[in-house]
Design an enzyme around this catalytic site. Sequence first.
Site, PDB file in Angstrom:
ATOM      1  N   CYS A  26      13.823  -4.449   4.454  1.00  0.00           N
ATOM      2  CA  CYS A  26      15.233  -4.229   4.101  1.00  0.00           C
ATOM      3  C   CYS A  26      15.730  -2.997   4.869  1.00  0.00           C
ATOM      4  CB  CYS A  26      15.440  -4.091   2.601  1.00  0.00           C
ATOM      5  SG  CYS A  26      14.369  -2.899   1.801  1.00  0.00           S
TER       6      CYS A  26
ATOM      7  N   ASP B 208       6.511  -8.757   3.173  1.00  0.00           N
ATOM      8  CA  ASP B 208       7.776  -8.053   2.933  1.00  0.00           C
ATOM      9  C   ASP B 208       7.419  -6.571   2.881  1.00  0.00           C
ATOM     10  OD1 ASP B 208      10.362  -7.452   2.273  1.00  0.00           O
ATOM     11  OD2 ASP B 208      10.210  -8.080   0.185  1.00  0.00           O
TER      12      ASP B 208
ATOM     13  N   ASP C   3       0.138  -7.355  -4.870  1.00  0.00           N
ATOM     14  CA  ASP C   3       0.667  -5.992  -4.749  1.00  0.00           C
ATOM     15  C   ASP C   3      -0.410  -5.007  -5.180  1.00  0.00           C
ATOM     16  OD1 ASP C   3       3.712  -5.028  -4.236  1.00  0.00           O
ATOM     17  OD2 ASP C   3       2.657  -3.550  -5.454  1.00  0.00           O
TER      18      ASP C   3
ATOM     19  N   CYS D 134       3.289  -8.487  -0.341  1.00  0.00           N
ATOM     20  CA  CYS D 134       3.795  -7.210  -0.883  1.00  0.00           C
ATOM     21  C   CYS D 134       4.869  -7.578  -1.903  1.00  0.00           C
ATOM     22  CB  CYS D 134       4.392  -6.340   0.217  1.00  0.00           C
ATOM     23  SG  CYS D 134       3.328  -6.092   1.643  1.00  0.00           S
TER      24      CYS D 134
ATOM     25  N   GLY E 173       8.351  -9.409  -7.664  1.00  0.00           N
ATOM     26  CA  GLY E 173       8.296 -10.830  -7.360  1.00  0.00           C
ATOM     27  C   GLY E 173       9.576 -11.610  -7.173  1.00  0.00           C
ATOM     28  N   GLY E 174      10.677 -10.958  -6.808  1.00  0.00           N
ATOM     29  CA  GLY E 174      11.917 -11.702  -6.563  1.00  0.00           C
ATOM     30  C   GLY E 174      11.743 -12.811  -5.540  1.00  0.00           C
ATOM     31  N   LYS E 175      11.057 -12.503  -4.447  1.00  0.00           N
ATOM     32  CA  LYS E 175      10.869 -13.503  -3.388  1.00  0.00           C
ATOM     33  C   LYS E 175       9.781 -14.518  -3.769  1.00  0.00           C
ATOM     34  CE  LYS E 175      12.652 -10.442   0.209  1.00  0.00           C
ATOM     35  NZ  LYS E 175      12.680  -9.172  -0.554  1.00  0.00           N
TER      36      LYS E 175
END
Length: 395
Positions: free
Chosen positions: A347, A294, A249, A225, A229-231
């Site tokens: 989160c 995520d 995604d 997910c 794309g930060g992770k």
Amino acid sequence: MKMHRILAEAASTIAKSVFREHKVLDHELATAFEENPKWGKRDRAFIAETVFEVARWRRALGFLVDSEETTALCAAQWVRMGYEIPEWWTYNGRSAEEIKAREAELADQPRAVRESIPDWIDELGVAELGDAWDAELAALNQRASVFLRVNTLRTTRPAAIEWLAGFNITATEVPGLPDALVLAPGKALPKSLRLDGRVEIQDAGSQTIAPLVDPQPGERVIDACSGAGGKSLHLAALMKADGRVFGMDIDSKKLAELDRRAKRANANKCVKSKEIVATTTTDFAEVADRLLIDAPCSGLGTLKRQPDLKWRLKPAQLDRLRGIQAELLDKYPAMLKPGGRLVYATCSILPSENRAVIDRLLAKGGFTLLEEKPVSPSATGFDGFYAASLQKNPA
């Protein structure tokens, strides 16, 4: 201090669109700034502070001014910011002197008013977190610091600190997180530096997730997910860009942004974006050495960063999200090799979105829990996160 009428009206208009039309505060601000390029740094700061704090303290400000009108809430916030309410600002509510006098009475109000949260979220917080809710809620009402992740594919943390200092930006190391930096309170990162690729804006809590995946060079990792794309980029950096990270995604626009970011980060040979379609789990059956889910969630761990979220979120939405979380853990582990590692993350600070979801997976068999990592806003000052790492039992 005096204020400009155009700026005051702009702030009130943005706040109104957030409350009445449930618009996303960040997006509304960005649009307003784009449409008004003549506004200087101080102008933008005044508008941003007004709307963020009005969203954060909506109910408390409403109590101070005895009104729910946006014009009145802005007036109460300006009094808090040290401004005089101009004669040309018309609103139904109390005078500046009455607002200041009423501050003392705020402490005796119910927590939902005092800490400015919808009643249903306050009741949910108590039901799920008990005595810990008070401290977490207070922490989530603090202003967010700007955290950066140093992209180790392009630079080192000491070199990044020096590079930022060249632009008069002071960044300090975050203990316990090897790639994290934090800016001084109230400071932001200019767009030109955000687009450089040496650092990424990423909350410190979020930076705890990819290390839990523990990706190794040469492996195939799925970020199921990924969003923009930060992770995924963090995973690629931990792998030294050796191997493959599939950023997946359902939103093609977010994946296009991931491609742009990967190129800037020198990670484009490692990171590949994939739009999720009906056959994805079959196409990627037992492909991944590591799988990160995520999951979409309430986002309640991020209220300091997006205070408007608490007014948009509804109980039915939260029920739907819990359903999606369970569904993802039903379907996506098919993409993981036997013996591979699964990390589930949100989160959110609610156990019903976190450990309860993991317990359901464990009850079905096939997985062993390795480690749990909740990130508490009150204990860390970071956003609230949860992650659990599990091993898929060998066939």
